[in-house]
Enzyme design. Structure first.
Site, PDB file in Angstrom:
ATOM      1  N   ASP A 151       0.559  -1.016  -0.010  1.00  0.00           N
ATOM      2  CA  ASP A 151       0.000  -0.093   0.074  1.00  0.00           C
ATOM      3  C   ASP A 151       1.321   1.299  -0.099  1.00  0.00           C
ATOM      4  OD1 ASP A 151      -1.769   2.157   0.673  1.00  0.00           O
ATOM      5  OD2 ASP A 151      -2.617   1.086   2.388  1.00  0.00           O
ATOM      6  N   ILE A 152       0.532   1.973  -0.892  1.00  0.00           N
ATOM      7  CA  ILE A 152       1.756   3.113  -1.567  1.00  0.00           C
ATOM      8  C   ILE A 152       1.753   3.989  -0.207  1.00  0.00           C
ATOM      9  CG2 ILE A 152      -0.009   4.894  -2.849  1.00  0.00           C
ATOM     10  CD1 ILE A 152       2.668   5.347  -4.797  1.00  0.00           C
ATOM     11  N   ASN A 154      -7.279  11.882 -11.148  1.00  0.00           N
ATOM     12  CA  ASN A 154      -7.859  12.678 -12.039  1.00  0.00           C
ATOM     13  C   ASN A 154      -7.623  14.582 -12.161  1.00  0.00           C
ATOM     14  OD1 ASN A 154      -9.644  13.904 -10.601  1.00  0.00           O
ATOM     15  ND2 ASN A 154     -10.897  12.353  -9.844  1.00  0.00           N
ATOM     16  N   GLY A 185     -10.064   4.495  -6.057  1.00  0.00           N
ATOM     17  CA  GLY A 185      -8.903   3.357  -5.801  1.00  0.00           C
ATOM     18  C   GLY A 185      -7.703   4.032  -5.688  1.00  0.00           C
ATOM     19  N   VAL A 186      -6.311   4.013  -5.994  1.00  0.00           N
ATOM     20  CA  VAL A 186      -5.030   4.124  -4.941  1.00  0.00           C
ATOM     21  C   VAL A 186      -5.671   5.789  -4.580  1.00  0.00           C
ATOM     22  CG1 VAL A 186      -3.677   5.309  -7.596  1.00  0.00           C
ATOM     23  CG2 VAL A 186      -2.070   5.229  -4.838  1.00  0.00           C
ATOM     24  N   ASP A 187      -6.234   7.453  -5.925  1.00  0.00           N
ATOM     25  CA  ASP A 187      -6.327   8.975  -4.466  1.00  0.00           C
ATOM     26  C   ASP A 187      -7.130   8.312  -3.770  1.00  0.00           C
ATOM     27  OD1 ASP A 187      -6.236  11.301  -5.945  1.00  0.00           O
ATOM     28  OD2 ASP A 187      -8.183  10.687  -6.953  1.00  0.00           O
ATOM     29  N   THR A 229      -3.865   1.679 -14.666  1.00  0.00           N
ATOM     30  CA  THR A 229      -3.776   0.614 -15.201  1.00  0.00           C
ATOM     31  C   THR A 229      -4.279   0.019 -13.670  1.00  0.00           C
ATOM     32  OG1 THR A 229      -2.355  -0.422 -13.048  1.00  0.00           O
ATOM     33  CG2 THR A 229      -1.484   0.054 -15.220  1.00  0.00           C
ATOM     34  N   GLY A 230      -5.513   1.037 -13.782  1.00  0.00           N
ATOM     35  CA  GLY A 230      -7.005   0.708 -12.280  1.00  0.00           C
ATOM     36  C   GLY A 230      -8.282   1.050 -13.298  1.00  0.00           C
TER      37      GLY A 230
HETATM   38  P1  ADP Z   1      -6.163   5.093 -12.277  1.00  0.00           P
HETATM   39  O1  ADP Z   1      -7.044   6.012 -12.448  1.00  0.00           O
HETATM   40  O2  ADP Z   1      -4.891   5.477 -13.096  1.00  0.00           O
HETATM   41  O3  ADP Z   1      -6.478   4.034 -13.290  1.00  0.00           O
HETATM   42  P2  ADP Z   1      -6.343   3.500  -9.508  1.00  0.00           P
HETATM   43  O4  ADP Z   1      -6.507   3.982  -8.466  1.00  0.00           O
HETATM   44  O5  ADP Z   1      -7.738   3.136 -10.483  1.00  0.00           O
HETATM   45  O6  ADP Z   1      -5.647   4.226 -11.046  1.00  0.00           O
HETATM   46  O7  ADP Z   1      -5.638   2.339 -10.295  1.00  0.00           O
HETATM   47  C1  ADP Z   1      -4.091   2.415 -10.083  1.00  0.00           C
HETATM   48  C2  ADP Z   1      -3.669   1.133  -9.766  1.00  0.00           C
HETATM   49  O8  ADP Z   1      -3.073   1.375  -8.378  1.00  0.00           O
HETATM   50  C3  ADP Z   1      -3.929   0.068  -9.439  1.00  0.00           C
HETATM   51  O9  ADP Z   1      -2.601  -1.382  -9.575  1.00  0.00           O
HETATM   52  C4  ADP Z   1      -4.189  -0.509  -8.092  1.00  0.00           C
HETATM   53  O10 ADP Z   1      -4.780  -1.428  -8.225  1.00  0.00           O
HETATM   54  C5  ADP Z   1      -3.504   0.323  -7.317  1.00  0.00           C
HETATM   55  N1  ADP Z   1      -3.481   0.985  -6.087  1.00  0.00           N
HETATM   56  C6  ADP Z   1      -5.212   1.123  -5.561  1.00  0.00           C
HETATM   57  N2  ADP Z   1      -5.341   1.422  -4.037  1.00  0.00           N
HETATM   58  C7  ADP Z   1      -3.233   1.296  -4.073  1.00  0.00           C
HETATM   59  C8  ADP Z   1      -2.977   1.529  -2.682  1.00  0.00           C
HETATM   60  N3  ADP Z   1      -3.238   2.114  -1.541  1.00  0.00           N
HETATM   61  N4  ADP Z   1      -1.338   1.619  -2.894  1.00  0.00           N
HETATM   62  C9  ADP Z   1      -1.138   1.290  -4.251  1.00  0.00           C
HETATM   63  N5  ADP Z   1      -1.654   1.033  -5.246  1.00  0.00           N
HETATM   64  C10 ADP Z   1      -2.777   1.545  -5.210  1.00  0.00           C
END
Ligand code: ADP
Length: 183
Positions: free
Chosen positions: A18-19, A32, A40-42, A126-127
């Site tokens: 988890d970043i 975005n 997601g990660v955001d 990639t999400g």
């Molecule tokens: P995007 O809209 O750029 O595709 P996403 O957040 O949907 O962004 O996905 C980008 C990547 O981040 C995916 O591989 C997703 O599984 C990953 N991701 C989601 N949550 C976390 C986190 N807490 N830490 C690291 N990577 C994450």
């Protein structure tokens, strides 16, 4: 002649995790264009950083695809968050590859400007944005290696993969790009 050296390869680390838990100088957010948070990660980064992050992001006026902006990290272990907007995959004929490469380059350039030495990236686009994972990974690793070969001030780039499939693909691509050439 390869574009990067073994020393450049040695500055890349691939981890699964988890970043928001990364103890680095800066983490990169796959944001975005509004920069006002999302899923997601955001969403994870905004939750972990606390409300100060959204407040600062409101002052930034959004961000174009392929560009990056930097804020403080607030309650995160990382001092800085670099917000970059990856391209939405639309079949590959709308400049997606160049835009994704720009995300990595522009994020690293901002990092250097703040004296960042260690930085962590998620797998941008990639999400929800549906960029095919293997293509995105090759762009990510190639862009970072090229940047490192020209910029000694970044000591470590960590690719933080949330799931095991992403981790496996990153490991394979880094191994491929960083294996010794045949004699
Ligand atoms: P995007 O809209 O750029 O595709 P996403 O957040 O949907 O962004 O996905 C980008 C990547 O981040 C995916 O591989 C997703 O599984 C990953 N991701 C989601 N949550 C976390 C986190 N807490 N830490 C690291 N990577 C994450």
């Amino acid at each position: 002649m390869t574009e990067w050296s073994a020393q450049d390869c040695n500055r890349i680390v691939v981890v699964q995790g988890d970043i928001t838990r990364e103890n680095v100088d800066a983490i990169v957010n796959a944001a975005n264009r509004s920069l006002l948070g999302g899923g997601g990660v955001d969403g994870a980064i905004h939750r972990a950083a606390g409300p100060g992050l959204l407040e600062e992001c409101r002052q930034l006026g959004g961000c174009d695809t392929g560009q990056a902006k930097i804020t403080r990290g607030y309650q995160l272990p990382a001092e800085w968050v670099i917000h970059t907007v990856g391209p939405v995959w639309r079949g590959g004929t709308h400049g997606e590859a160049d835009l994704l490469a720009s995300c990595y380059r522009n994020s690293l350039a901002l990092a250097v400007g703040k004296g960042v030495r260690r930085i962590a990236f998620p797998a941008i686009s990639t999400g929800v944005y549906r960029f095919p994972l293997e293509r995105a990974t090759r762009i990510a690793v190639r862009s970072v290696l090229r940047f490192l070969s020209a910029e000694p001030r970044i000591e470590e780039v960590r690719f933080v993969c949330f799931d095991s499939r992403t981790y496996t693909v990153y490991r394979e691509v880094v191994d491929e790009f960083c294996s010794e050439p045949c004699p």
